[in-house]
Write a protein that holds these residues in place. Sequence first.
Motif, PDB file in Angstrom:
ATOM      1  N   ARG A 243      64.908  43.699 -38.574  1.00 56.29           N
ATOM      2  CA  ARG A 243      64.658  44.863 -39.429  1.00 56.29           C
ATOM      3  C   ARG A 243      65.830  45.830 -39.370  1.00 56.29           C
ATOM      4  NH1 ARG A 243      60.263  47.506 -37.147  1.00 56.29           N
ATOM      5  NH2 ARG A 243      60.234  48.885 -38.951  1.00 56.29           N
TER       6      ARG A 243
ATOM      7  N   ALA B 185      62.485  43.568 -34.354  1.00 55.31           N
ATOM      8  CA  ALA B 185      63.277  44.805 -34.289  1.00 55.31           C
ATOM      9  C   ALA B 185      64.699  44.540 -34.756  1.00 55.31           C
ATOM     10  CB  ALA B 185      63.286  45.356 -32.869  1.00 55.31           C
ATOM     11  N   LYS B 186      65.270  43.455 -34.247  1.00 57.24           N
ATOM     12  CA  LYS B 186      66.668  43.155 -34.574  1.00 57.24           C
ATOM     13  C   LYS B 186      66.837  42.840 -36.055  1.00 57.24           C
ATOM     14  CE  LYS B 186      70.630  40.646 -32.844  1.00 57.24           C
ATOM     15  NZ  LYS B 186      71.125  39.547 -32.018  1.00 57.24           N
TER      16      LYS B 186
ATOM     17  N   LYS C  68      61.050  42.002 -30.128  1.00 58.31           N
ATOM     18  CA  LYS C  68      62.467  42.366 -30.169  1.00 58.31           C
ATOM     19  C   LYS C  68      63.191  41.636 -31.309  1.00 58.31           C
ATOM     20  CE  LYS C  68      65.608  39.282 -28.133  1.00 58.31           C
ATOM     21  NZ  LYS C  68      66.866  39.191 -27.455  1.00 58.31           N
ATOM     22  N   ASP C  69      62.712  40.433 -31.634  1.00 59.21           N
ATOM     23  CA  ASP C  69      63.347  39.724 -32.740  1.00 59.21           C
ATOM     24  C   ASP C  69      63.075  40.413 -34.075  1.00 59.21           C
ATOM     25  OD1 ASP C  69      64.628  37.812 -31.225  1.00 59.21           O
ATOM     26  OD2 ASP C  69      62.880  36.493 -31.193  1.00 59.21           O
TER      27      ASP C  69
END
Lengths: 267, 92
Positions: free
Chosen positions: B21, B18-19, B15-16
């Motif tokens: 990017r 994802a955030k 998720k990190d």
Amino acid sequence: MLSKVIVITSGKGGVGKTTTVAHIGTALALMGRKVAVVDADIGLRNLDIILGLENRIVYDLVNVIEGTCKLNQALIRDKRVGNLYLLPAAQTRTKEAVEPEQMKALCHSLRETFDYVLIDSPAGIEGGFRNALAGADSAIIVTTPHVSAVRDADRIIGLVEAAEKGIPKLIINRLDIEMVKKGEMLDQDDIVDILSIGLLGIIPEDPAIVTASNRGESVFNNDKSKSAEAYRRIARRIEGEDVPLLDLDDNHSFLGRLKRILTTNIG
Amino acid sequence: MDWITKWFGKGQSSKDSAKQRLKLVLVHDRATISPHLIEALKEEIMDVIRKYIEVDDSGLDISLDESGDSVALLANIPIKGLRRNSNPANSM
Ligand SMILES: Nc1ncnc2c1ncn2[C@@H]1O[C@H](COP(=O)(O)OP(=O)(O)OP(=O)(O)O)[C@@H](O)[C@H]1O
Ligand SMILES: [Mg+2]
């Protein structure tokens, strides 16, 4: 009450716009409001089958716009809910059959009878989306916690603002709390931080939604469904109430804790 | 369990990334200005510049330049000549 015309849109397809319109519409109607849900996805009619009203269609939105029938002839009343009416999309036409100005006029007539007009927008940023947006006062953006959906949501937010419909509100759909806890899915804080718009609600990933739509029913018939409570809270927020976000984590509840103790002891 | 996997250097959670990017890509996505806005911007910039400098309107080029994770507004304005009296207060 002054009626509100709200478009539900997303950019990316398949994120749950139609499901959201059906459930928020039903929730508002169950709260005693008179609600029209409008399927603006011309050529890809879906709201009717989600609501279980697919066998009752005689006229559609394009018929109304072309003057083949009166508006109230095309509106289908959901007898189970009472205050909920569907204006179905045309299935054998394309979005070119409708102009934004005509959608504006249509929404204007719907205002006379309804407290809420919810417009189910097609995915994308082209004609169909423009038509759905045209008659609305404000917009709700639906996204899932997936990178592609969030990116497309950002694009749509820009277009809604450029069309002078104000800053839209956000619904995060299909949040999987277990994945969030493992750090493998964007959570609500991440998404709100990235998109910087206000959050209207979070709907969990819920198999009850699939079951209900298979039957053409809403999740409100299922008392245990978390998504039902999530939709109810969203409806209350639309009504202006200040409602806390739903706690999606079962482990915080007594039953959840009990379940966890039992499973760790067994497994 | 979670801390064990992190401890042993599985690194950043998905998720990190994802955030991170998303934040980067949105800088670029948001940096598109509508042609309408670019035209209006051009007009106003030219009105100001014309007060001081004789410019070649036809050679004017305004664009957004994206390089790395930053975005810049670039203007290329060919000059014909400087005005003799370049104090705008005098010419008004
Ligand atoms: N919270 C949820 N949990 C589980 N399934 C869901 C959830 N929300 C939506 N779905 C399922 O996802 C699918 C797509 O939903 P839906 O048709 O509402 O999306 P849409 O955004 O309207 O799609 P389109 O862009 O094609 O119009 C449906 O099968 C629906 O049942
Ligand atoms: Mg849909």
